[in-house]
Design an enzyme around this catalytic site. Structure first.
Site, PDB file in Angstrom:
ATOM      1  NE  ARG A  33      -3.940  -2.279   2.255  1.00  0.00           N
ATOM      2  CZ  ARG A  33      -4.786  -2.631   0.719  1.00  0.00           C
ATOM      3  NH1 ARG A  33      -4.477  -1.803   0.043  1.00  0.00           N
ATOM      4  NH2 ARG A  33      -5.381  -3.459   0.964  1.00  0.00           N
ATOM      5  CG  ASP A  34       1.398   5.499  -2.476  1.00  0.00           C
ATOM      6  OD1 ASP A  34       1.498   6.690  -1.319  1.00  0.00           O
ATOM      7  OD2 ASP A  34       1.967   6.021  -3.711  1.00  0.00           O
ATOM      8  CG  HIS A  88       0.855   4.543  -8.894  1.00  0.00           C
ATOM      9  ND1 HIS A  88       1.956   5.133  -7.747  1.00  0.00           N
ATOM     10  CD2 HIS A  88       2.528   4.927  -9.424  1.00  0.00           C
ATOM     11  CE1 HIS A  88       2.745   6.163  -7.658  1.00  0.00           C
ATOM     12  NE2 HIS A  88       3.394   5.554  -8.638  1.00  0.00           N
ATOM     13  CD  GLU A 116       7.083  11.793  -5.347  1.00  0.00           C
ATOM     14  OE1 GLU A 116       6.745  11.628  -4.392  1.00  0.00           O
ATOM     15  OE2 GLU A 116       5.720  12.950  -6.019  1.00  0.00           O
ATOM     16  CG  HIS A 166       7.226   3.208  -8.394  1.00  0.00           C
ATOM     17  ND1 HIS A 166       8.220   3.567  -8.466  1.00  0.00           N
ATOM     18  CD2 HIS A 166       6.157   3.836  -8.221  1.00  0.00           C
ATOM     19  CE1 HIS A 166       7.928   4.615  -8.289  1.00  0.00           C
ATOM     20  NE2 HIS A 166       6.793   5.129  -7.726  1.00  0.00           N
TER      21      HIS A 166
END
Length: 116
Positions: A30-31, A102, A95, A100
């Protein structure tokens, strides 16, 4: 492993993350600053700086996409839909320079890009 890379340190277990799915080659968690009701990051365990670098390894690319699909299914997103997004480079908002994906969903997401 790149010891300066946040995501490599998560893979190594040095930094905690809320893992939702894992395979021998990928990790999904989870972000910490979610942009949607469901916001999961999917990474290869091996370090690739961005999607361009990842594309040189077709097997790793396929593993990452398969994991993203499994995450979307596991999070109940396949019925109403979800967004799979890669930010590549600073102009795109990348960033952390470890590729990665999302996985975003669980609510209407609106336009893909903000108005200028």
């Amino acid at each position: 492993m790149d010891h300066d890379c946040l995501f490599c340190r998560i893979v190594a277990g040095e930094i905690p993350a809320t893992v939702v799915y894992e395979t021998p080659t990928t990790l999904a968690f989870r972000d910490i600053d979610p942009k949607a009701a469901v916001h999961v990051l999917v990474i290869p365990k091996e370090h690739y700086a961005d999607v361009v670098a990842l594309s040189a390894d077709p097997a790793a690319s396929a593993d990452l996409l398969a994991t993203a699909s499994s995450v979307a299914e596991g999070e109940g997103l396949t019925g109403d839909g979800f967004r799979l997004m890669f930010n590549t480079g600073r102009f795109a908002g990348q960033e952390v320079f470890h590729v990665h994906a999302h996985v975003l969903g669980g609510e209407p997401l609106g336009p893909m890009l903000a108005l200028r």
